[in-house]
Design an enzyme around this catalytic site. Sequence first.
Site, PDB file in Angstrom:
ATOM      1  N   CYS A  90       6.874 -12.810   1.566  1.00 35.23           N
ATOM      2  CA  CYS A  90       6.947 -11.697   2.523  1.00 35.23           C
ATOM      3  C   CYS A  90       5.709 -11.765   3.403  1.00 35.23           C
ATOM      4  CB  CYS A  90       6.979 -10.368   1.778  1.00 35.23           C
ATOM      5  SG  CYS A  90       6.989  -8.973   2.915  1.00 35.23           S
ATOM      6  N   CYS A 111      12.725  -3.043   5.218  1.00 41.97           N
ATOM      7  CA  CYS A 111      12.525  -4.013   4.118  1.00 41.97           C
ATOM      8  C   CYS A 111      13.484  -3.698   2.976  1.00 41.97           C
ATOM      9  CB  CYS A 111      11.093  -3.918   3.614  1.00 41.97           C
ATOM     10  SG  CYS A 111      10.813  -4.788   2.066  1.00 41.97           S
ATOM     11  N   CYS A 160       0.825  -1.201   0.000  1.00 40.69           N
ATOM     12  CA  CYS A 160       0.000   0.000   0.000  1.00 40.69           C
ATOM     13  C   CYS A 160       0.862   1.254   0.000  1.00 40.69           C
ATOM     14  CB  CYS A 160      -0.869   0.054   1.246  1.00 40.69           C
ATOM     15  SG  CYS A 160      -1.894  -1.408   1.426  1.00 40.69           S
ATOM     16  N   CYS A 184      12.650 -12.781   2.875  1.00 37.62           N
ATOM     17  CA  CYS A 184      12.263 -13.419   1.601  1.00 37.62           C
ATOM     18  C   CYS A 184      13.467 -14.078   0.929  1.00 37.62           C
ATOM     19  CB  CYS A 184      11.597 -12.407   0.674  1.00 37.62           C
ATOM     20  SG  CYS A 184      12.597 -10.941   0.331  1.00 37.62           S
ATOM     21  N   ASN A 213      -0.157   0.715   6.076  1.00 35.56           N
ATOM     22  CA  ASN A 213       0.738   0.048   5.133  1.00 35.56           C
ATOM     23  C   ASN A 213       1.525  -1.012   5.899  1.00 35.56           C
ATOM     24  OD1 ASN A 213       3.718   1.023   3.268  1.00 35.56           O
ATOM     25  ND2 ASN A 213       2.395  -0.715   3.000  1.00 35.56           N
ATOM     26  N   GLY A 214       1.440  -2.248   5.418  1.00 30.26           N
ATOM     27  CA  GLY A 214       2.131  -3.357   6.098  1.00 30.26           C
ATOM     28  C   GLY A 214       1.126  -4.435   6.461  1.00 30.26           C
ATOM     29  N   CYS A 224      15.351  -6.145   6.918  1.00 30.79           N
ATOM     30  CA  CYS A 224      14.629  -7.414   6.840  1.00 30.79           C
ATOM     31  C   CYS A 224      14.925  -7.991   5.464  1.00 30.79           C
ATOM     32  CB  CYS A 224      13.118  -7.209   6.984  1.00 30.79           C
ATOM     33  SG  CYS A 224      12.201  -8.767   6.741  1.00 30.79           S
ATOM     34  N   TYR A 284      13.070  -3.233  -5.368  1.00 29.48           N
ATOM     35  CA  TYR A 284      11.996  -3.274  -6.353  1.00 29.48           C
ATOM     36  C   TYR A 284      10.862  -2.302  -6.090  1.00 29.48           C
ATOM     37  CZ  TYR A 284       7.742  -4.872  -8.671  1.00 29.48           C
ATOM     38  OH  TYR A 284       6.577  -4.912  -9.392  1.00 29.48           O
ATOM     39  N   GLY A 344       0.165   0.314  -4.995  1.00 25.13           N
ATOM     40  CA  GLY A 344      -1.102  -0.409  -4.882  1.00 25.13           C
ATOM     41  C   GLY A 344      -2.059   0.033  -5.971  1.00 25.13           C
TER      42      GLY A 344
HETATM   43  P1  AMP Z   1       8.730 -13.526 -12.740  1.00 27.23           P
HETATM   44  O1  AMP Z   1       9.470 -13.690 -14.000  1.00 27.23           O
HETATM   45  O2  AMP Z   1       7.326 -14.012 -12.860  1.00 27.23           O
HETATM   46  O3  AMP Z   1       9.462 -14.130 -11.632  1.00 27.23           O
HETATM   47  O4  AMP Z   1       8.590 -11.971 -12.444  1.00 27.23           O
HETATM   48  C1  AMP Z   1       9.743 -11.223 -12.227  1.00 27.23           C
HETATM   49  C2  AMP Z   1       9.404  -9.763 -12.374  1.00 27.23           C
HETATM   50  O5  AMP Z   1       8.425  -9.371 -11.399  1.00 27.23           O
HETATM   51  C3  AMP Z   1      10.625  -8.912 -12.161  1.00 27.23           C
HETATM   52  O6  AMP Z   1      10.842  -8.187 -13.350  1.00 27.23           O
HETATM   53  C4  AMP Z   1      10.293  -7.975 -11.014  1.00 27.23           C
HETATM   54  O7  AMP Z   1      10.577  -6.640 -11.364  1.00 27.23           O
HETATM   55  C5  AMP Z   1       8.820  -8.133 -10.796  1.00 27.23           C
HETATM   56  N1  AMP Z   1       8.453  -8.238  -9.383  1.00 27.23           N
HETATM   57  C6  AMP Z   1       9.218  -8.445  -8.318  1.00 27.23           C
HETATM   58  N2  AMP Z   1       8.495  -8.472  -7.175  1.00 27.23           N
HETATM   59  C7  AMP Z   1       7.231  -8.262  -7.524  1.00 27.23           C
HETATM   60  C8  AMP Z   1       6.010  -8.141  -6.792  1.00 27.23           C
HETATM   61  N3  AMP Z   1       5.983  -8.277  -5.472  1.00 27.23           N
HETATM   62  N4  AMP Z   1       4.874  -7.908  -7.494  1.00 27.23           N
HETATM   63  C9  AMP Z   1       4.903  -7.791  -8.834  1.00 27.23           C
HETATM   64  N5  AMP Z   1       6.033  -7.896  -9.575  1.00 27.23           N
HETATM   65  C10 AMP Z   1       7.184  -8.114  -8.938  1.00 27.23           C
END
Ligand code: AMP
Length: 461
Positions: A384, A237, A2, A438, A103-104, A435, A243, A28
């Site tokens: 996570c 985190c 969020c 993951c 958020n969290g 943290c 990311y 979000g």
């Molecule tokens: P995949 O190939 O399905 O493992 O997706 C990898 C991609 O998802 C990477 O390019 C990341 O930038 C992106 N990504 C990482 N974490 C998340 C997340 N929590 N939600 C959506 N996309 C993510």
Amino acid sequence: MCGIFGVTGLQNAAELTYLGLYSLQHRGQESAGIVSIDEAGATHARREMGLVSEIFSPDTLRDLPGSLAIGHTRYSTAGSSVLANAQPAVVNYHAGPLVLAHNGNLTNARELRDDLVRKGSIFQSTSDSEALIHLIARSDARNVEDQLLDALERAEGAYTLLLSVGKTLYAIVDPRGFRPLVMGKLGDGWVLGSETCALDIVGATLVREIQPGQWLKIEDGEVIDLPDLAPKRHRRCVFELIYFSRPDSIVFGESVDRVRRELGRQLAREHPAPGADCVFSVPDSSNAMALGFAEESGLPLEHGLIRNHYVGRTFIDPGQTDRMAKVRIKFNTVRHVIEGQKVVVVDDSIVRGTTSKLLIQMIRQAGAREVHMRIASPPITGPCLYGIDTPTWDELIAANQSVDEIRDHLTVDSLGYLSLEGTLEAAGGDPARFCHACFSGDYPTPVPGRSRSSKEPALID
Ligand code: AMP
């Protein structure tokens, strides 16, 4: 996950909150909401499923008067994706309307909820944030702040909160500080938001980051620090930096862009790709990492993949359905960059491996001679529990396959993940403040439902 945003002491609070939420849309995309409190202390709310730009218009913002407003963008990680779970939540409390944006994830939400239901609480949503509201309302403490404290002392896990009672705005970060929160000054008013990009968009000046365990209130234009919550080891985190946050933000005192470039440089040191012709990113989240990799390795940085920005994240719903089709809609290759080349593809992370596998197929179809995949974080081996939307053990490819198996699954010539040590070093500051559950399985809170023999704990919701 969020995004949260709050304004106090400024007449156009709802409009500013709209802008703040707009810049926090990446945190979000399922629902968004703004609640304003007018001069008479009455609340005005608009919460809908969808994107900020779809939900609010000049007309709907006019219906949100007052100089205090709180906003929220939501991607469900606990509780389902329904309007009843959209925030901010508003309830009638003995001291006036109480508005809450969270958020969290609370890791003891199920336990708290069961206990509250046994004692007679009636829940209107499945979000874990509602448990906090019931705890506040049921507390035996005599004044508002002691009731808040009472509730917070029973909450376990991640909670970065913006909360108002009457016309007082509270900002709270749990003692481990999983999720960020910053405060800025704008004219005579105050602005709070998940990331500094939300302060930038409204023209506010960054004053400070709310540190783990800190809580403050803003009343009659004055910021008052309340005594810190009982201290715990900080657990920022690290995935926020890798990311989740926007690269133009400063998060946990670090420039996200700087950290990502450093992750890329470190990746090039740990996993060079000798003999490769060029490097490119999987846009946009790994752009800065590819830049760092190029700088360190001396390889030319290219644009080998183009992302269609008009798809947005509206297409990405929590279900798995048609994930492959969505990847094709989202990315395309630049053939003249790739054809006949030995390419290094940099991504920030691999989650399920589905996006990456399809992207590699597309890169091969565009004529790449060799494909070397480099990941600017370690293998994600566990979900996570604190608010990032990562799937369960079953779906996480690195929880079930070795790096060599993932390399074969993706059909790349080589695959290199950044080490945890390298990741934490690039993230800056004291590595112990993060943290990284993951990646490491080092969960800072008890994992709900985890039994010693089971690799896969039963998660809340
Ligand atoms: P995949 O190939 O399905 O493992 O997706 C990898 C991609 O998802 C990477 O390019 C990341 O930038 C992106 N990504 C990482 N974490 C998340 C997340 N929590 N939600 C959506 N996309 C993510």
